[in-house]
Write an enzyme that holds these catalytic residues in place. Structure first.
Site, mmCIF file in Angstrom:
data_model
loop_
_atom_site.group_PDB
_atom_site.id
_atom_site.type_symbol
_atom_site.label_atom_id
_atom_site.label_comp_id
_atom_site.label_asym_id
_atom_site.label_seq_id
_atom_site.Cartn_x
_atom_site.Cartn_y
_atom_site.Cartn_z
ATOM 1 N N HIS A 1 -9.020 -3.367 -1.688
ATOM 2 C CA HIS A 1 -7.566 -3.658 -1.455
ATOM 3 C C HIS A 1 -8.915 -1.222 -1.122
ATOM 4 C CE1 HIS A 1 -3.841 -1.566 -0.202
ATOM 5 N NE2 HIS A 1 -4.270 -1.014 -0.640
ATOM 6 N N GLU A 2 -9.140 -0.889 -2.498
ATOM 7 C CA GLU A 2 -9.772 0.212 -2.214
ATOM 8 C C GLU A 2 -10.342 0.925 -1.261
ATOM 9 O OE1 GLU A 2 -6.760 2.310 -2.949
ATOM 10 O OE2 GLU A 2 -5.842 1.076 -3.939
ATOM 11 N N CYS B 1 0.790 -1.108 0.303
ATOM 12 C CA CYS B 1 -0.136 -0.355 0.064
ATOM 13 C C CYS B 1 0.882 1.470 -0.160
ATOM 14 C CB CYS B 1 -0.625 -0.053 1.159
ATOM 15 S SG CYS B 1 -1.493 1.336 1.435
ATOM 16 N N HIS C 1 -10.175 1.128 1.715
ATOM 17 C CA HIS C 1 -9.594 2.706 2.260
ATOM 18 C C HIS C 1 -11.329 3.534 3.044
ATOM 19 C CE1 HIS C 1 -5.615 2.229 2.469
ATOM 20 N NE2 HIS C 1 -5.463 1.831 0.919
#
Length: 189
Positions: A159-160, A115, A163
Site C-alpha cells: 500500500h505504501e 488510507c 504511493h
C-alpha cells in the site's frame, strides 16, 4: 508533531505524482521527517493521544501524503496473539524501499483497505501479493534492511510503496464487482 491537517487527500493532484529516489546518505532533515512520520503512526494508534489530537489510526504513511515527493515511508504494525495480547510491533522508517521479489499467490483484507488520504470509505477487495521481499534503508536502525513480509504487513508495505507511483488502493478494486472473490487468494481477517 504531524496532525491530520498536514496530510493531503486524494483531491490534491500531488497525491498522483511519482516520488523521486532519495540520495544516500540522506539529509538530517529527511531523517527527522521520517522519525516524525513514524511517531505519528504510534500516536495515531494510542487511544488517548489520537483522541486528544483527533488523529485517524494508521499503520503506514508515505512522504507524498505530506507533500514530500520522495520515496520514504514509515510503518508501525502491532502484532497480537490469538487471545489479543500484544506481542511486538513491526517498525520501519524506510528510504527507497522496493519490492525485490513476491509470490504469485494473492491476498486481500476481508474488511478492505483504508488510507489517510482517502476521507470516505471505499468498499471492495484490493488484490495484493501474499508475500513480498522488500529492500531499503531503515532510518530507525540506520541499516540496509531486507524485510520478508506476509499477511497484513505485506499488504501495508505494498500500500505504501504504491504511493510512490501515485497509485491509491482503490485503483486496484474491481470497478464492476468490488467484492468479487479473488481466485485462490488468502483472505486476511
Amino acid at each position: 508533531m504531524i496532525l491530520m491537517k498536514d496530510i493531503i487527500d486524494d483531491k490534491n493532484p500531488l497525491i498522483r505524482e511519482k516520488s523521486a529516489t532519495v540520495e544516500i546518505p540522506i539529509s538530517q532533515d529527511l531523517k527527522d521527517k521520517l522519525i516524525e512520520m513514524h511517531e505519528f503512526l504510534i500516536n495515531s494508534q494510542d487511544e488517548e493521544i489520537s483522541e486528544k489530537y483527533d488523529l485517524r489510526p494508521a499503520v503506514g504513511i508515505a512522504g507524498v501524503q505530506l507533500g514530500i515527493l520522495k520515496r520514504i515511508c514509515a510503518i508501525h504494525v502491532e502484532n497480537y496473539d490469538k487471545d489479543g495480547n500484544y506481542i511486538n510491533a513491526d517498525d520501519y522508517a524506510l528510504v527507497n524501499p522496493k519490492i525485490v521479489s513476491h509470490t504469485e499467490k494473492k491476498s486481500y483484507l476481508k474488511a478492505g483497505e483504508g488510507c489517510l488520504s482517502v476521507n470516505n470509505d471505499v468498499e471492495g477487495y484490493v488484490p495484493r501479493y501474499a508475500k513480498v521481499t522488500v529492500k531499503g534503508y531503515d532510518v530507525l536502525t540506520e541499516k540496509d534492511v531486507t524485510i520478508v513480509a506476509r499477511g497484513f504487513l505485506a499488504i501495508c508495505l505494498q500500500h505504501e510503496l504504491d504511493h510512490f507511483e501515485g497509485t491509491l488502493f482503490y485503483d486496484h478494486i474491481n470497478k464492476e464487482y468490488p467484492k468479487a472473490p479473488i481466485k485462490d487468494a488468502i483472505v486476511i481477517e
